[in-house]
Motif scaffolding. Structure first.
Motif, PDB file in Angstrom:
ATOM      1  N   ASP A  60      16.372  40.335  27.967  1.00  0.00           N
ATOM      2  CA  ASP A  60      15.553  41.374  27.350  1.00  0.00           C
ATOM      3  C   ASP A  60      15.196  42.459  28.356  1.00  0.00           C
ATOM      4  O   ASP A  60      15.241  43.654  28.052  1.00  0.00           O
ATOM      5  N   ARG A  61      14.804  42.028  29.558  1.00  0.00           N
ATOM      6  CA  ARG A  61      14.475  43.017  30.587  1.00  0.00           C
ATOM      7  C   ARG A  61      15.660  43.908  30.904  1.00  0.00           C
ATOM      8  O   ARG A  61      15.537  45.134  31.016  1.00  0.00           O
ATOM      9  N   TRP A  62      16.833  43.284  31.048  1.00  0.00           N
ATOM     10  CA  TRP A  62      18.022  44.061  31.396  1.00  0.00           C
ATOM     11  C   TRP A  62      18.388  45.027  30.272  1.00  0.00           C
ATOM     12  O   TRP A  62      18.686  46.199  30.521  1.00  0.00           O
ATOM     13  N   LEU A  63      18.360  44.553  29.036  1.00  0.00           N
ATOM     14  CA  LEU A  63      18.678  45.415  27.900  1.00  0.00           C
ATOM     15  C   LEU A  63      17.700  46.587  27.801  1.00  0.00           C
ATOM     16  O   LEU A  63      18.102  47.738  27.589  1.00  0.00           O
ATOM     17  N   GLY A  64      16.397  46.296  27.942  1.00  0.00           N
ATOM     18  CA  GLY A  64      15.413  47.365  27.842  1.00  0.00           C
ATOM     19  C   GLY A  64      15.601  48.434  28.896  1.00  0.00           C
ATOM     20  O   GLY A  64      15.385  49.626  28.632  1.00  0.00           O
ATOM     21  N   LYS A  65      16.010  48.018  30.077  1.00  0.00           N
ATOM     22  CA  LYS A  65      16.223  48.977  31.162  1.00  0.00           C
ATOM     23  C   LYS A  65      17.540  49.731  31.012  1.00  0.00           C
ATOM     24  O   LYS A  65      17.573  50.968  31.124  1.00  0.00           O
ATOM     25  N   GLU A  66      18.614  49.012  30.743  1.00  0.00           N
ATOM     26  CA  GLU A  66      19.942  49.620  30.723  1.00  0.00           C
ATOM     27  C   GLU A  66      20.277  50.301  29.397  1.00  0.00           C
ATOM     28  O   GLU A  66      21.160  51.156  29.349  1.00  0.00           O
ATOM     29  N   ARG A  67      19.602  49.941  28.319  1.00  0.00           N
ATOM     30  CA  ARG A  67      19.896  50.511  27.009  1.00  0.00           C
ATOM     31  C   ARG A  67      18.682  51.273  26.453  1.00  0.00           C
ATOM     32  O   ARG A  67      18.489  51.396  25.260  1.00  0.00           O
ATOM     33  N   ALA A  68      17.867  51.814  27.354  1.00  0.00           N
ATOM     34  CA  ALA A  68      16.612  52.448  26.949  1.00  0.00           C
ATOM     35  C   ALA A  68      16.825  53.553  25.930  1.00  0.00           C
ATOM     36  O   ALA A  68      16.076  53.671  24.944  1.00  0.00           O
ATOM     37  N   HIS A  69      17.829  54.378  26.118  1.00  0.00           N
ATOM     38  CA  HIS A  69      18.027  55.513  25.207  1.00  0.00           C
ATOM     39  C   HIS A  69      18.529  55.060  23.836  1.00  0.00           C
ATOM     40  O   HIS A  69      18.219  55.685  22.818  1.00  0.00           O
ATOM     41  N   ALA A  70      19.269  53.970  23.790  1.00  0.00           N
ATOM     42  CA  ALA A  70      19.690  53.419  22.495  1.00  0.00           C
ATOM     43  C   ALA A  70      18.479  52.896  21.725  1.00  0.00           C
ATOM     44  O   ALA A  70      18.334  53.152  20.517  1.00  0.00           O
ATOM     45  N   TYR A  71      17.602  52.176  22.418  1.00  0.00           N
ATOM     46  CA  TYR A  71      16.394  51.693  21.750  1.00  0.00           C
ATOM     47  C   TYR A  71      15.513  52.854  21.308  1.00  0.00           C
ATOM     48  O   TYR A  71      14.931  52.818  20.211  1.00  0.00           O
ATOM     49  N   ALA A  72      15.420  53.880  22.129  1.00  0.00           N
ATOM     50  CA  ALA A  72      14.614  55.045  21.753  1.00  0.00           C
ATOM     51  C   ALA A  72      15.155  55.684  20.482  1.00  0.00           C
ATOM     52  O   ALA A  72      14.386  56.073  19.588  1.00  0.00           O
ATOM     53  N   ALA A  73      16.480  55.790  20.374  1.00  0.00           N
ATOM     54  CA  ALA A  73      17.091  56.362  19.167  1.00  0.00           C
ATOM     55  C   ALA A  73      16.835  55.480  17.956  1.00  0.00           C
ATOM     56  O   ALA A  73      16.533  55.974  16.856  1.00  0.00           O
ATOM     57  N   LEU A  74      16.937  54.158  18.137  1.00  0.00           N
ATOM     58  CA  LEU A  74      16.673  53.229  17.033  1.00  0.00           C
ATOM     59  C   LEU A  74      15.222  53.332  16.577  1.00  0.00           C
ATOM     60  O   LEU A  74      14.944  53.440  15.373  1.00  0.00           O
ATOM     61  N   PHE A  75      14.300  53.310  17.529  1.00  0.00           N
ATOM     62  CA  PHE A  75      12.885  53.377  17.168  1.00  0.00           C
ATOM     63  C   PHE A  75      12.568  54.684  16.449  1.00  0.00           C
ATOM     64  O   PHE A  75      11.818  54.695  15.465  1.00  0.00           O
ATOM     65  N   ASP A  76      13.134  55.778  16.931  1.00  0.00           N
ATOM     66  CA  ASP A  76      12.887  57.069  16.290  1.00  0.00           C
ATOM     67  C   ASP A  76      13.375  57.062  14.848  1.00  0.00           C
ATOM     68  O   ASP A  76      12.677  57.527  13.931  1.00  0.00           O
ATOM     69  N   ALA A  77      14.573  56.518  14.608  1.00  0.00           N
ATOM     70  CA  ALA A  77      15.122  56.464  13.249  1.00  0.00           C
ATOM     71  C   ALA A  77      14.277  55.557  12.357  1.00  0.00           C
ATOM     72  O   ALA A  77      14.024  55.882  11.192  1.00  0.00           O
ATOM     73  N   LEU A  78      13.842  54.429  12.901  1.00  0.00           N
ATOM     74  CA  LEU A  78      13.039  53.499  12.106  1.00  0.00           C
ATOM     75  C   LEU A  78      11.649  54.056  11.804  1.00  0.00           C
ATOM     76  O   LEU A  78      11.091  53.800  10.737  1.00  0.00           O
ATOM     77  N   LEU A  79      11.105  54.827  12.725  1.00  0.00           N
ATOM     78  CA  LEU A  79       9.794  55.439  12.488  1.00  0.00           C
ATOM     79  C   LEU A  79       9.885  56.515  11.406  1.00  0.00           C
ATOM     80  O   LEU A  79       8.925  56.738  10.663  1.00  0.00           O
ATOM     81  N   ARG A  80      11.009  57.163  11.316  1.00  0.00           N
ATOM     82  CA  ARG A  80      11.193  58.164  10.250  1.00  0.00           C
ATOM     83  C   ARG A  80      11.371  57.511   8.894  1.00  0.00           C
ATOM     84  O   ARG A  80      10.954  58.063   7.873  1.00  0.00           O
ATOM     85  N   SER A  81      11.992  56.333   8.878  1.00  0.00           N
ATOM     86  CA  SER A  81      12.436  55.783   7.599  1.00  0.00           C
ATOM     87  C   SER A  81      11.709  54.519   7.142  1.00  0.00           C
ATOM     88  O   SER A  81      11.711  54.213   5.947  1.00  0.00           O
ATOM     89  N   ALA A  82      11.094  53.764   8.066  1.00  0.00           N
ATOM     90  CA  ALA A  82      10.629  52.431   7.669  1.00  0.00           C
ATOM     91  C   ALA A  82       9.256  52.044   8.200  1.00  0.00           C
ATOM     92  O   ALA A  82       8.504  51.360   7.496  1.00  0.00           O
ATOM     93  N   PHE A  83       8.922  52.393   9.436  1.00  0.00           N
ATOM     94  CA  PHE A  83       7.700  51.891  10.065  1.00  0.00           C
ATOM     95  C   PHE A  83       6.778  53.029  10.468  1.00  0.00           C
ATOM     96  O   PHE A  83       7.224  54.137  10.772  1.00  0.00           O
ATOM     97  N   GLU A  84       5.477  52.711  10.526  1.00  0.00           N
ATOM     98  CA  GLU A  84       4.499  53.655  11.058  1.00  0.00           C
ATOM     99  C   GLU A  84       4.362  53.510  12.566  1.00  0.00           C
ATOM    100  O   GLU A  84       4.144  54.503  13.272  1.00  0.00           O
ATOM    101  N   THR A  85       4.467  52.275  13.040  1.00  0.00           N
ATOM    102  CA  THR A  85       4.383  52.031  14.482  1.00  0.00           C
ATOM    103  C   THR A  85       5.423  51.004  14.906  1.00  0.00           C
ATOM    104  O   THR A  85       5.786  50.111  14.141  1.00  0.00           O
ATOM    105  N   VAL A  86       5.897  51.161  16.145  1.00  0.00           N
ATOM    106  CA  VAL A  86       6.731  50.164  16.815  1.00  0.00           C
ATOM    107  C   VAL A  86       5.961  49.732  18.051  1.00  0.00           C
ATOM    108  O   VAL A  86       5.671  50.555  18.930  1.00  0.00           O
TER     109      VAL A  86
END
Length: 365
Positions: A60-86
């Motif tokens: 998890d630590r490695w993914l969060g560090k190395e794939r930070a921009h992918a997670y940021a894109a996912l969270f942004d899309a989910l905040l627009r379409s599904a969730f109020e907070t992540v």
């Protein structure tokens, strides 16, 4: 599809995409992810279990560090379409690993003394750092500590407005929703009575023998006084069957070789084994994954057969069939079930009610 299409997708379509991509909980339970996401209309918040409670885990630590921009894109899309907070929930001692993700998501930051977060008063991405407690890796306890939400009895987090997913599972959600890529690989640690701790990126269905070889401990060298466990030092179980029969499933995050006497002395009533203090886990750890590709795999048709409501998938292939990497080899059964895909190019050598065996072979163009 792509993340940009999420805004126009219905909840059933999102859930079906995850089911057909075979996404399952990578944190140890292996529950088909689509079953949670079918309840998107009932929830407002996503809790990202980024606890990494096991002392030998780094995925998890490695993914969060190395794939930070992918997670940021996912969270942004989910905040627009599904969730109020992540709400992302690392341990404070791991902040050196998570600063990249924190920055990429422009997160609001809470420290242990600031908890719990009132998620209804927040929006966007929130980092809720916790103290270093192993038990915080359990989602019901984590929800209580981080958000003050109490989940009792047969209740699920969705009954209280939350979906909880661990970091690796969300990486697979991202790949499914953004690129239509199915889950065919996972991260596995190898530890215990092995010369070298390993952090490996492997195909689903990888045999234990290949994992142990990579750690310098051939499977034939295991004695009758040793056992093979799946899971981490704080939460593991004996493998079904012999070590030679074990295959990596979508929920496999580690395998351990330990002395049978140690395991017996630290086994609890539900079969759970906790050996945090019964073995020295402070040896050198591999913190970056190494890719391992075996000559053959055996893809389990249910990531966790012990979960009662989950049904094994229905095989589409037969012995002798040639399959390509990511080709669907089993379709979801009725009820809670997932599709499964070929993790390698090869030839199907056996099909049972439990798994599909594939031998690597270069597919002709």
């Amino acid at each position: 599809m792509s993340l940009a299409q999420l805004d126009g997708m219905t909840v059933p379509n999102i859930a079906t995409t995850l089911r057909d991509a075979g996404v399952a909980g990578a944190g140890g339970a292996g529950f088909p992810t689509h079953a949670k996401w079918r309840r998107l209309d009932d929830v407002d918040h996503l809790l990202v279990n980024h606890q990494e409670s096991e002392p030998i885990y780094y995925m998890d630590r490695w993914l969060g560090k190395e794939r930070a921009h992918a997670y940021a894109a996912l969270f942004d899309a989910l905040l627009r379409s599904a969730f109020e907070t992540v709400v992302v929930t690392p341990k404070l001692k791991h902040r050196g690993w998570t600063r990249a993700l924190e920055a990429a998501t422009d997160a609001t930051v809470y420290f242990p003394e600031d908890l719990p977060v009132d998620a209804d008063d927040e929006s966007g991405v929130v980092f809720a750092y916790t103290d270093d407690e192993y038990k915080y890796g359990m989602e019901s306890i984590l929800l209580n500590v981080v958000a003050g939400t109490v989940v009792r009895g047969d209740d699920l987090p969705m009954d209280h407005g939350w979906i909880v997913q661990n970091t690796e599972t969300l990486w697979n959600v991202y790949r499914a929703l953004d690129r239509d890529i199915p889950t065919t690989r996972t991260y596995v640690h190898v530890g215990g009575n092995v010369p070298e701790h390993r952090f490996l990126d492997v195909p689903i269905g990888t045999p234990a023998a290949d994992l142990l070889d990579a750690a310098g401990r051939p499977i034939g060298s295991l004695s009758d006084a040793e056992v093979l466990l799946h899971g981490g030092p704080g939460w593991s179980f004996r493998t079904d069957g012999t070590p030679a029969e074990f295959r990596v499933s979508k929920r496999t995050n580690a395998i351990l070789v330990l002395d049978a006497d140690t395991v017996a002395a630290n086994t609890y009533g539900d079969g759970r084994i906790e050996v945090l203090d019964a073995h020295d886990w402070d040896d050198a750890h591999e913190t970056t994954p190494t890719t391992l590709d075996p000559d053959a795999v055996g893809v389990p048709l249910a990531s966790n057969p012990a979960i009662g409501p989950v049904e094994p998938a229905d095989p589409l292939v037969s012995p002798g069939d040639r399959v390509k990497h990511r080709e669907t080899i089993a379709t979801p059964a009725d009820g809670i079930s997932n599709a499964h895909h070929a993790p390698i190019d090869g030839i199907v050598t056996d099909v049972t009610e439990r798994r599909v065996d594939i031998r690597f072979d270069v597919c002709p163009v």
